[in-house]
Enzyme design. Structure first.
Site, mmCIF file in Angstrom:
data_model
loop_
_atom_site.group_PDB
_atom_site.id
_atom_site.type_symbol
_atom_site.label_atom_id
_atom_site.label_comp_id
_atom_site.label_asym_id
_atom_site.label_seq_id
_atom_site.Cartn_x
_atom_site.Cartn_y
_atom_site.Cartn_z
ATOM 1 N N HIS A 147 0.824 -1.204 0.000
ATOM 2 C CA HIS A 147 0.000 0.000 0.000
ATOM 3 C C HIS A 147 0.859 1.255 0.000
ATOM 4 O O HIS A 147 1.931 1.285 0.581
ATOM 5 C CB HIS A 147 -0.902 0.021 1.235
ATOM 6 N N CYS B 266 -0.885 2.290 -4.534
ATOM 7 C CA CYS B 266 -1.684 3.438 -4.912
ATOM 8 C C CYS B 266 -0.790 4.682 -4.956
ATOM 9 O O CYS B 266 0.141 4.800 -4.163
ATOM 10 C CB CYS B 266 -2.810 3.672 -3.903
#
Ligand SMILES: *[C@@H]1O[C@H](CO)[C@@H](O)[C@H](O)[C@H]1NC(C)=O
Ligand SMILES: *[C@@H]1O[C@H](CO)[C@@H](O)[C@H](O)[C@H]1NC(C)=O
Length: 340
Positions: A102, A144
């Site tokens: 992440h 992301c």
């Protein structure tokens, strides 16, 4: 400029490998007589789960930013714990680095704090280049907002080819997800993998392409062209992650707190707008990275952990720094927001 994916006489400096990442090694290790120097791979799973995979060199609390930098730089004295393997490379070597987990604007997560900030990572890459210990480097990053880890920061002339899963302000997309009682998101994972996502469209695309194509012939450029126009996925990774996390009130707390701080600093109407500013391509997320780090710390000292979910707000803190907000004002705003 473009390095072929196939590699020979492969010396694996494994950092951490996902369970499903074991395929990565197998698909990369292949004899090829035309290789120059030694080929190295550093595989990083920022996830704190899947401890049971046996080929990890650095696990748990030893899978951290400091060790990651030490491994890349080949600096054993910078390490704590782990196998002690580092990329002990020479001037003719090729290095492949793959990160999956992440991220948010300007940051990617490691299983334990601190996160890896874009500025620090690029400093490490510069240092590696200055030590003349590689010929070419390829960095694949899945997270992301991963474009923000390099945009406006990666120096020209380092001989590093980077591909990221997403633009600086874009989610990356999950696949191979299964959640009890719901249809699969993207492809279905193999049986036995419940309540998780095994892949991300970016990584799955290049891994599956590497399996199919003749890796002695296909260049990274060709691979990139094959996928740059791929349709958007059906499931945002952050959304899939949201499903994994039940901490709804925690997320609301983080969202509301950041918004409120923005309103104190920039006004009720302008606050949200200022926090969401995305700078033009080629400009780094923030000019003063120390300011950004300290604002995250200040926030956490008053409002509690930003949490992985809250990573997306790092852009908001960056914009506060870019707007010239001083630390004491940030401190007062965070205190006022979260002390009651
Ligand atoms: C290696 O890491 C140690 C500890 O962080 C540091 O003091 C030293 O300067 C580093 N060596 C090099 C060559 O960067
Ligand atoms: C996964 O889900 C299936 C069906 O809901 C269930 O039978 C199985 O026990 C679950 N497996 C794990 C490892 O939780």
């Amino acid at each position: 400029m473009f390095v072929k994916i196939n590699v020979a006489s492969f010396v694996v400096a494994l950092f951490v490998v996902l369970v499903e990442g074991s395929n990565v090694i197998e698909s990369i290790v292949e004899d090829h007589e035309h290789s120059i120097g030694t080929q190295w791979a550093v595989l990083v799973a920022g996830s704190s789960d899947w401890y049971n995979y046996r080929h990890q060199d650095y696990t748990g609390k030893y899978c951290n930013a400091q060790n990651f930098y030490g491994v890349i730089l080949g600096n054993k004295s910078a390490l704590t714990g782990g196998s002690g393997k580092v990329v002990n490379s020479g001037p003719n070597d090729h290095i492949f680095i793959y990160y999956a987990d992440h991220g948010g604007p300007g940051v990617i997560d490691m299983p334990i704090e601190p996160s890896i900030y874009a500025k620090d990572l690029n400093e490490v890459l510069k240092k590696k280049h200055a030590s003349r210990t590689y010929k070419k480097m390829v960095f694949y990053m899945e997270a992301c907002d991963s474009g923000s880890m390099f945009d406006g920061l990666l120096n020209e002339g380092l001989n590093i080819y980077v591909t990221t899963a997403s633009k600086p302000d874009e989610d990356s997309w999950a696949t191979y997800c299964s959640f009890s009682g719901e249809p699969c998101l993207g492809e279905c994972p193999p049986k036995g993998f419940n309540n998780t996502c095994l892949g991300d469209l970016f990584s799955v695309s290049w891994l599956e392409n590497s399996d199919l194509q003749d890796r002695r012939v296909e260049t990274l450029e060709k691979q990139y062209q094959r996928f740059q126009d791929a349709p958007e996925g059906s499931t945002r990774k952050s959304e899939a992650y949201r499903k994994l996390s039940e901490a709804i009130s925690e997320r609301e707390h983080v969202d509301k707190s950041v918004k409120h701080i923005g309103q104190i600093l920039f006004g009720v109407n302008n606050g949200p707008e200022v926090l969401n500013i995305v700078r033009p391509a080629g400009q780094p997320l923030v000019d003063d990275w120390d300011c950004l780090k300290s604002f995250v710390k200040i926030f956490e000292s008053h409002c509690g952990s930003l949490t992985r979910y809250g990573r997306k707000h790092v852009r908001g803190f960056a914009n506060m720094c870019n707007a010239g907000i001083q630390r004491d004002r940030m401190d007062a705003a965070a205190k006022q927001t979260c002390s009651s």
